[in-house]
Design a protein around this motif. Structure first.
Motif, mmCIF file in Angstrom:
data_model
loop_
_atom_site.group_PDB
_atom_site.id
_atom_site.type_symbol
_atom_site.label_atom_id
_atom_site.label_comp_id
_atom_site.label_asym_id
_atom_site.label_seq_id
_atom_site.Cartn_x
_atom_site.Cartn_y
_atom_site.Cartn_z
ATOM 1 N N THR A 157 -27.914 -7.657 -8.342
ATOM 2 C CA THR A 157 -28.691 -8.510 -9.247
ATOM 3 C C THR A 157 -27.948 -8.759 -10.554
ATOM 4 O OG1 THR A 157 -30.772 -7.702 -8.316
ATOM 5 C CG2 THR A 157 -30.869 -8.743 -10.478
ATOM 6 N N VAL A 158 -27.413 -7.701 -11.146
ATOM 7 C CA VAL A 158 -26.731 -7.834 -12.433
ATOM 8 C C VAL A 158 -25.468 -8.673 -12.290
ATOM 9 C CG1 VAL A 158 -25.471 -6.587 -14.213
ATOM 10 C CG2 VAL A 158 -27.679 -5.723 -13.413
ATOM 11 N N LEU A 159 -24.633 -8.350 -11.330
ATOM 12 C CA LEU A 159 -23.362 -9.069 -11.189
ATOM 13 C C LEU A 159 -23.586 -10.529 -10.787
ATOM 14 C CD1 LEU A 159 -21.106 -6.362 -9.486
ATOM 15 C CD2 LEU A 159 -21.060 -7.126 -11.861
ATOM 16 N N SER A 160 -24.531 -10.777 -9.898
ATOM 17 C CA SER A 160 -24.805 -12.163 -9.492
ATOM 18 C C SER A 160 -25.378 -12.972 -10.646
ATOM 19 C CB SER A 160 -25.768 -12.186 -8.302
ATOM 20 O OG SER A 160 -25.207 -11.542 -7.180
ATOM 21 N N SER A 161 -26.211 -12.346 -11.470
ATOM 22 C CA SER A 161 -26.757 -13.047 -12.637
ATOM 23 C C SER A 161 -25.652 -13.428 -13.606
ATOM 24 C CB SER A 161 -27.796 -12.163 -13.338
ATOM 25 O OG SER A 161 -28.875 -11.876 -12.477
ATOM 26 N N VAL A 162 -24.711 -12.518 -13.792
ATOM 27 C CA VAL A 162 -23.583 -12.804 -14.674
ATOM 28 C C VAL A 162 -22.742 -13.954 -14.116
ATOM 29 C CG1 VAL A 162 -21.384 -11.873 -15.462
ATOM 30 C CG2 VAL A 162 -23.463 -10.522 -15.720
ATOM 31 N N GLY A 163 -22.489 -13.930 -12.812
ATOM 32 C CA GLY A 163 -21.745 -15.033 -12.200
ATOM 33 C C GLY A 163 -22.470 -16.351 -12.326
ATOM 34 N N LEU A 164 -23.790 -16.312 -12.208
ATOM 35 C CA LEU A 164 -24.599 -17.528 -12.335
ATOM 36 C C LEU A 164 -24.488 -18.110 -13.739
ATOM 37 C CD1 LEU A 164 -26.617 -19.321 -10.820
ATOM 38 C CD2 LEU A 164 -28.433 -17.847 -11.684
ATOM 39 N N VAL A 165 -24.559 -17.250 -14.758
ATOM 40 C CA VAL A 165 -24.450 -17.709 -16.145
ATOM 41 C C VAL A 165 -23.075 -18.317 -16.395
ATOM 42 C CG1 VAL A 165 -24.418 -16.973 -18.549
ATOM 43 C CG2 VAL A 165 -26.152 -16.067 -16.999
ATOM 44 N N ALA A 166 -22.027 -17.650 -15.900
ATOM 45 C CA ALA A 166 -20.666 -18.141 -16.128
ATOM 46 C C ALA A 166 -20.449 -19.501 -15.476
ATOM 47 C CB ALA A 166 -19.657 -17.128 -15.592
ATOM 48 N N SER A 167 -20.913 -19.666 -14.240
ATOM 49 C CA SER A 167 -20.715 -20.947 -13.562
ATOM 50 C C SER A 167 -21.625 -22.028 -14.127
ATOM 51 C CB SER A 167 -20.953 -20.786 -12.059
ATOM 52 O OG SER A 167 -22.252 -20.293 -11.796
ATOM 53 N N LEU A 168 -22.793 -21.628 -14.609
ATOM 54 C CA LEU A 168 -23.709 -22.596 -15.222
ATOM 55 C C LEU A 168 -23.066 -23.262 -16.441
ATOM 56 C CD1 LEU A 168 -27.486 -22.090 -15.750
ATOM 57 C CD2 LEU A 168 -26.111 -22.719 -17.716
ATOM 58 N N CYS A 169 -22.279 -22.490 -17.187
ATOM 59 C CA CYS A 169 -21.637 -23.034 -18.392
ATOM 60 C C CYS A 169 -20.652 -24.151 -18.068
ATOM 61 C CB CYS A 169 -20.928 -21.925 -19.152
ATOM 62 S SG CYS A 169 -22.050 -20.794 -20.006
ATOM 63 N N MET A 170 -20.150 -24.170 -16.827
ATOM 64 C CA MET A 170 -19.180 -25.198 -16.472
ATOM 65 C C MET A 170 -19.815 -26.593 -16.456
ATOM 66 S SD MET A 170 -16.483 -23.331 -16.162
ATOM 67 C CE MET A 170 -15.268 -24.373 -15.376
ATOM 68 N N THR A 171 -21.097 -26.687 -16.076
ATOM 69 C CA THR A 171 -21.765 -27.993 -15.992
ATOM 70 C C THR A 171 -22.802 -28.183 -17.099
ATOM 71 O OG1 THR A 171 -23.382 -27.051 -14.439
ATOM 72 C CG2 THR A 171 -21.449 -28.129 -13.498
ATOM 73 N N LEU A 172 -22.808 -27.295 -18.054
ATOM 74 C CA LEU A 172 -23.860 -27.296 -19.076
ATOM 75 C C LEU A 172 -23.931 -28.599 -19.862
ATOM 76 C CD1 LEU A 172 -25.959 -25.238 -20.180
ATOM 77 C CD2 LEU A 172 -24.287 -24.673 -21.953
ATOM 78 N N VAL A 173 -22.775 -29.185 -20.165
ATOM 79 C CA VAL A 173 -22.768 -30.354 -21.048
ATOM 80 C C VAL A 173 -22.736 -31.675 -20.291
ATOM 81 C CG1 VAL A 173 -21.637 -29.070 -22.892
ATOM 82 C CG2 VAL A 173 -20.246 -30.326 -21.252
ATOM 83 N N VAL A 174 -22.800 -31.630 -18.961
ATOM 84 C CA VAL A 174 -22.727 -32.876 -18.190
ATOM 85 C C VAL A 174 -23.813 -33.865 -18.600
ATOM 86 C CG1 VAL A 174 -22.959 -33.864 -15.879
ATOM 87 C CG2 VAL A 174 -21.520 -31.839 -16.239
ATOM 88 N N PRO A 175 -25.072 -33.446 -18.792
ATOM 89 C CA PRO A 175 -26.083 -34.426 -19.229
ATOM 90 C C PRO A 175 -25.787 -35.039 -20.596
ATOM 91 C CG PRO A 175 -27.142 -32.460 -18.345
ATOM 92 C CD PRO A 175 -25.695 -32.135 -18.489
ATOM 93 N N LEU A 176 -24.935 -34.384 -21.395
ATOM 94 C CA LEU A 176 -24.624 -34.895 -22.730
ATOM 95 C C LEU A 176 -23.452 -35.877 -22.746
ATOM 96 C CD1 LEU A 176 -24.836 -31.691 -24.969
ATOM 97 C CD2 LEU A 176 -26.448 -33.587 -24.912
ATOM 98 N N VAL A 177 -22.763 -36.024 -21.619
ATOM 99 C CA VAL A 177 -21.517 -36.810 -21.606
ATOM 100 C C VAL A 177 -21.679 -38.194 -22.229
ATOM 101 C CG1 VAL A 177 -19.849 -37.950 -20.088
ATOM 102 C CG2 VAL A 177 -20.428 -35.541 -19.730
ATOM 103 N N PRO A 178 -22.715 -38.961 -21.887
ATOM 104 C CA PRO A 178 -22.817 -40.294 -22.503
ATOM 105 C C PRO A 178 -23.025 -40.243 -24.025
ATOM 106 C CG PRO A 178 -24.207 -40.133 -20.543
ATOM 107 C CD PRO A 178 -23.771 -38.744 -20.887
ATOM 108 N N GLN A 179 -23.605 -39.146 -24.548
ATOM 109 C CA GLN A 179 -23.910 -39.053 -25.975
ATOM 110 C C GLN A 179 -22.834 -38.341 -26.785
ATOM 111 O OE1 GLN A 179 -27.915 -37.362 -26.453
ATOM 112 N NE2 GLN A 179 -28.301 -37.787 -24.290
ATOM 113 N N LEU A 180 -21.882 -37.705 -26.108
ATOM 114 C CA LEU A 180 -20.896 -36.894 -26.823
ATOM 115 C C LEU A 180 -20.100 -37.662 -27.877
ATOM 116 C CD1 LEU A 180 -19.472 -34.498 -24.075
ATOM 117 C CD2 LEU A 180 -20.841 -33.894 -26.084
ATOM 118 N N PRO A 181 -19.643 -38.896 -27.599
ATOM 119 C CA PRO A 181 -18.896 -39.618 -28.644
ATOM 120 C C PRO A 181 -19.684 -39.760 -29.944
ATOM 121 C CG PRO A 181 -18.619 -40.688 -26.527
ATOM 122 C CD PRO A 181 -19.675 -39.660 -26.336
#
Length: 605
Positions: A21-45
């Motif tokens: 549970t602990v290790l999988s949760s950590v992996g989930l958080v780390a991989s989640l950060c990779m796509t975290l800003v995708v919804p912001l892409v059009p607004q980033l500029p």
């Protein structure tokens, strides 16, 4: 072997369920950060007061940092401790998240996103910690879930980020990521025991620099080629630097004593093919995440778009991550019954069929949800089996580095998916309401490319060798004397046996002899020179490796030691009854007669 400054953990070990549970949760958080800003892409500029091209580096920086850090963190984990390195990467994730959360300037955001990218190393480190910590019965399901977090995080990250952006300021994304990272860091520090398995050696700084230059050049050419132009000087220069740097790095790694990446180990078929398969699997996994959001958000006036809001589109794709999570135990059961090759092949077939069917199921949101969910099931099967295949083929002292390289191959696949999708979708567009959207034909072509990647991986998987689990390598010998009860829960004794020219001593056998002279076990050596033997409750043993036509080699194993720090080297001998060398701080010799009296046979054992 545990370092002198870090004693063996003797307290109560955490339950396997808690470790997973602990290790999988950590992996989930780390991989989640990779796509975290995708919804912001059009607004980033606008948010960062910069151009669209420059703002795209917010995603590219995370990709590059993760690709560079993963093999380096894996090697450091094998050398100095996997939990120690995992905690450090999570600390960088927290620092990067806070930095992004407190600024509106481009440069600090790029630095923060780079620090977040380093945390993707948590996945291979977590997989290796599971191998060192979990009992065999729980290992398969744990690895499957941990490996699948690379896809689960991406699948759940999009809808989660969309919800946060919808109800709060964009900085809240990073505060949430930082809070989750901090919670994971504390849980790892409090719950996960440090592995006593260490490879030792010196860190290969030259190899790290060479690989970093090569990877940055390669990923820049792949990820920015569409923006720069595939024939532009910038793209060609990046690709040229990558080729030169990686070739030079390869020659260097073959000559250095403690390489960052053991190329001799990784070019063996049992390791090379799963790593190569990871690239098209990465393409197939990420293609749906690139294509379907564009279809879901495209205006209805285009004739094929569904006109959904960002939030609804994200929720439509959420079944992808949920199904991946639910499929992890299924992957473990299939692998346990038929082997990880079977789960890999079943997963690839499901991915290919789902993408092919997806070319015809694009008219309703529920159809896309169904397709992306089936793709998630296939990806979970494939991703969950790849680390299991690799860890069967590498010594226990190299698991973090080997899994790090596999994670890197997946990252190259996802980067390629973005590049290919951008080229195909950009080549055929229709103008709707003053903007260009991909045509239906372009979307279908991209999906067919993903199906083709799954088919290619399936063909390659037919050549993956079927290696047994390490625990299956042990050939128990009935002891001379009263029978003793099995030693439950103790780690196997692992190491490697090599010829004096450096190649694996395939066909050799390792004999374990107890303090009282009884023969405890005999185990064959794998084709790559690795072995895993169970010494039973009498942990202090004499370990003797031998092969017909070679001089046997022996070493005493200390109490609590579960991995040999150095390989056993068999020298060719004209006299098969030659002395047995005992390597160690004080080099001594054991006579053939002494070896025989201890319960082993020097003539080939």
């Amino acid at each position: 072997m545990a370092h002198a400054d870090e004693p063996e953990q003797t307290g109560t070990r955490p339950s396997p369920a808690l470790v997973v549970t602990v290790l999988s949760s950590v992996g989930l958080v780390a991989s989640l950060c990779m796509t975290l800003v995708v919804p912001l892409v059009p607004q980033l500029p606008q948010l960062l007061s910069t151009t669209t091209a420059t703002a795209s580096w917010v995603i590219t920086a995370t990709l590059l940092a993760g690709a560079v850090a993963t093999p380096i963190a894996g090697r450091l984990g094998d050398m100095i401790g996997k939990r120690r390195v995992l905690v450090a990467t999570l600390g960088l994730l927290v620092a990067g998240s806070v930095l992004c959360a407190v600024t509106d300037d481009l440069v600090p955001v790029l630095i923060g996103r780079s620090l977040q990218g380093v945390a993707v190393s948590a996945v291979p480190l977590g997989i290796s910690l599971m191998r060192d910590t979990l009992p065999p019965a729980r290992l398969g399901s744990g690895i499957a879930l941990m490996s699948a977090t690379l896809g689960i995080g991406g699948g759940l990250g999009l809808p989660l980020a969309a919800v946060i952006v919808e109800i709060a300021d964009w900085h809240a994304l990073f505060w949430v990521a930082g809070g989750l990272g901090l919670a994971g860091l504390l849980l790892v520090a409090l719950v996960i025991p440090e592995s006593s398995t260490r490879s030792g050696g010196r860190f290969d700084a030259g190899g790290a620099i060479g690989l970093s230059i090569g990877l940055i050049g390669l990923l820049l050419a792949v990820s920015k080629g569409g923006e720069w132009g595939w024939g532009s000087a910038a793209t060609l220069s990046s690709a040229g630097v990558a080729v030169v740097a990686l070739v030079a790095w390869g020659f260097y790694e073959l000559r250095v004593r403690d390489p960052l990446v053991d190329l001799r180990l990784n070019v063996r078929r049992a390791v090379l093919l799963p790593n190569l398969i990871s690239i098209p699997v990465g393409v197939a996994m990420f293609t749906g995440m690139v294509v379907f959001p564009q279809l879901l958000s495209a205006p209805v006036a285009s004739g094929h778009g569904l006109g959904l809001t960002l939030l609804v589109a994200g929720l439509t794709l959420a079944p992808n991550g949920i199904v991946m999570m639910l499929m992890s135990p299924v992957t473990a059961r299939i692998s346990a019954r038929w082997g990880p090759r079977a789960s890999l092949r079943i997963g690839l077939v499901i991915i290919g069929v789902a993408y092919a069917a997806g070319t015809m199921l694009l008219s309703e949101a529920w159809q896309i949800s169904l397709v992306i969910a089936v793709i998630g099931a296939g990806v979970a099967l494939a991703y969950g089996s790849l680390p299991a295949l690799i860890m069967r083929a590498v010594p226990t002292t190299r698991t973090a580095a080997a899994n790090g390289l596999n994670t890197l191959m997946r990252s190259i696949g996802t980067s390629t998916a973005s590049a290919v999708a951008a080229v195909v979708l950009g080549a055929s567009t229709v103008r709707v309401e003053g903007s260009l959207v991909p045509s239906l034909g372009a979307i279908q072509t991209t999906l067919l490319i993903a199906a083709g990647c799954a088919l290619l991986a399936l063909v390659v998987s037919l050549a993956v060798p079927n290696l047994p689990e390490p625990s299956e390598h042990v050939e128990q010998i009935e002891p001379i004397g009263p029978a003793e009860s099995p030693h439950d829960g103790a780690p196997l004794l692992r190491g490697r046996v090599l010829h004096d020219h450096g190649g694996p001593a395939a066909g050799a056998r390792v004999t374990l002899v107890g303090n009282d002279g009884r023969q405890l076990a005999v185990t064959p050596v794998d084709p790559d020179g690795a072995f895993a033997a169970d010494p039973g409750p009498d942990r202090p043993v004499l370990l003797i490796a031998g092969l017909a036509g070679a001089r046997p080699t022996a070493v005493h194993v200390a109490p609590g030691q579960d991995t040999l720090e150095h390989p056993l080297v068999l020298a060719r001998a004209a006299d098969p009854l030659a002395a047995v060398t005992r390597p160690g701080p004080e080099l001594t010799e054991i006579s053939s007669a002494e070896c025989t009296s201890a319960g082993c046979t020097p003539r080939g054992l």
